[in-house]
Design a protein around this motif. Sequence first.
Motif, PDB file in Angstrom:
ATOM      1  N   UNK A 175       0.831  -1.202   0.000  1.00 50.21           N
ATOM      2  CA  UNK A 175       0.000   0.000   0.000  1.00 50.21           C
ATOM      3  C   UNK A 175       0.867   1.254   0.000  1.00 50.21           C
ATOM      4  N   UNK A 176       1.931   1.250   0.790  1.00 50.54           N
ATOM      5  CA  UNK A 176       2.846   2.388   0.791  1.00 50.54           C
ATOM      6  C   UNK A 176       3.549   2.502  -0.564  1.00 50.54           C
ATOM      7  N   UNK A 177       3.845   1.368  -1.193  1.00 49.09           N
ATOM      8  CA  UNK A 177       4.445   1.393  -2.523  1.00 49.09           C
ATOM      9  C   UNK A 177       3.556   2.130  -3.520  1.00 49.09           C
ATOM     10  N   UNK A 178       2.247   1.986  -3.386  1.00 46.60           N
ATOM     11  CA  UNK A 178       1.321   2.703  -4.271  1.00 46.60           C
ATOM     12  C   UNK A 178       1.494   4.205  -4.135  1.00 46.60           C
ATOM     13  N   UNK A 180       4.307   5.743  -3.197  1.00 42.09           N
ATOM     14  CA  UNK A 180       5.588   6.094  -3.805  1.00 42.09           C
ATOM     15  C   UNK A 180       5.484   6.120  -5.327  1.00 42.09           C
ATOM     16  N   UNK A 181       4.783   5.156  -5.894  1.00 39.46           N
ATOM     17  CA  UNK A 181       4.662   5.025  -7.345  1.00 39.46           C
ATOM     18  C   UNK A 181       3.694   6.036  -7.951  1.00 39.46           C
ATOM     19  N   UNK A 182       2.807   6.581  -7.122  1.00 37.96           N
ATOM     20  CA  UNK A 182       1.771   7.517  -7.565  1.00 37.96           C
ATOM     21  C   UNK A 182       0.898   6.886  -8.659  1.00 37.96           C
ATOM     22  N   UNK A 183       0.688   5.593  -8.547  1.00 38.87           N
ATOM     23  CA  UNK A 183      -0.127   4.894  -9.545  1.00 38.87           C
ATOM     24  C   UNK A 183      -1.608   5.194  -9.328  1.00 38.87           C
ATOM     25  N   UNK A 184      -2.370   5.224 -10.403  1.00 41.52           N
ATOM     26  CA  UNK A 184      -3.797   5.508 -10.305  1.00 41.52           C
ATOM     27  C   UNK A 184      -4.603   4.281  -9.894  1.00 41.52           C
ATOM     28  N   UNK A 205      -6.597  -3.883   1.230  1.00 34.88           N
ATOM     29  CA  UNK A 205      -7.623  -2.865   1.015  1.00 34.88           C
ATOM     30  C   UNK A 205      -7.618  -1.841   2.147  1.00 34.88           C
ATOM     31  N   UNK A 206      -7.508  -2.313   3.381  1.00 35.85           N
ATOM     32  CA  UNK A 206      -7.497  -1.409   4.535  1.00 35.85           C
ATOM     33  C   UNK A 206      -6.244  -0.538   4.534  1.00 35.85           C
ATOM     34  N   UNK A 207      -5.102  -1.132   4.223  1.00 36.74           N
ATOM     35  CA  UNK A 207      -3.854  -0.371   4.210  1.00 36.74           C
ATOM     36  C   UNK A 207      -3.847   0.659   3.090  1.00 36.74           C
ATOM     37  N   UNK A 208      -4.454   0.326   1.965  1.00 37.37           N
ATOM     38  CA  UNK A 208      -4.523   1.257   0.842  1.00 37.37           C
ATOM     39  C   UNK A 208      -5.317   2.496   1.212  1.00 37.37           C
ATOM     40  N   UNK A 209      -6.377   2.327   1.977  1.00 35.64           N
ATOM     41  CA  UNK A 209      -7.164   3.463   2.437  1.00 35.64           C
ATOM     42  C   UNK A 209      -6.318   4.402   3.295  1.00 35.64           C
ATOM     43  N   UNK A 212      -2.654   5.222   0.507  1.00 33.84           N
ATOM     44  CA  UNK A 212      -2.871   5.745  -0.849  1.00 33.84           C
ATOM     45  C   UNK A 212      -4.354   5.706  -1.188  1.00 33.84           C
ATOM     46  N   UNK A 213      -5.172   6.485  -0.482  1.00 31.79           N
ATOM     47  CA  UNK A 213      -6.624   6.412  -0.675  1.00 31.79           C
ATOM     48  C   UNK A 213      -7.079   6.813  -2.068  1.00 31.79           C
ATOM     49  N   UNK A 214      -6.242   7.550  -2.789  1.00 28.51           N
ATOM     50  CA  UNK A 214      -6.618   7.974  -4.135  1.00 28.51           C
ATOM     51  C   UNK A 214      -6.384   6.889  -5.178  1.00 28.51           C
TER      52      UNK A 214
END
Length: 239
Positions: A175-178, A180-184, A205-209, A212-214
């Motif tokens: 989730x933190x990698x998302x 850093x990557x700024x992926x959509x 899913x929980x960590x992504x919220x 990187x909630x976007x």
Amino acid sequence: MNTLTWHGHSNFQIATPTTNIIIDPFFHGNPSADSAWTDIARPDAVFVTHDHGDHVGQAADICKATGAMLGAVVGTAGKLAADLPAAQVVNGIGFNIGGTVRVGNVSVTMTQAYHSSESGVAVGYILRLDDGFTIYHAGDTGIFSGMKLWGRLYDIDVALLPIGGVFTMDARQAALACSLLRCRGVVPMHWGTFPVLDQNTRAFRAALENFAPECRLFELKPGEAHPFSKLPEEDCGCA
């Protein structure tokens, strides 16, 4: 129509109207695979992230049977292509981290990955289509700060990230990698295949919220072909 198909574990098929690419073609022996490699459309190229059996899969067999090009890092390419002519290996001997090759209308850039490999090194790939749509296949890796650089260099629409833990990133790292990557968008992989791995995507899913909630989460099922195209920046680019 461009499609992204997950065949379980880290096995993905990226298909455009003119080009068909398989990454980490682990079909036989893969309990989460939806089909045999003989059931899919003929690939133009097969890329391998590292030489562990659950990623090499049937790469050599597919290339021998179909004439597809084999792409891998120097060293691993030589190991896997022992029975293939050099003309059937991308760049003759493979390529290396930071390098870019082209297969049909897809540019493929090799990235680093932090993982073990008996030959060469473990890698990932950034694939860019002519319309600009960009997919990052991380391969097997832990999180690393260089992901931020790839996120700055490339406008990543969808990242394919391992979340299973033990051998790769776990849910929080992915989730933190998302971020850093700024992926959509993100498609989680390398989970549920074997008992030792995380068996679902709930923790991710929980960590992504949190991290990187976007970033939009796409939970594909093995065999599911998801259409994609380049859309405005506020969308992840998936149809």
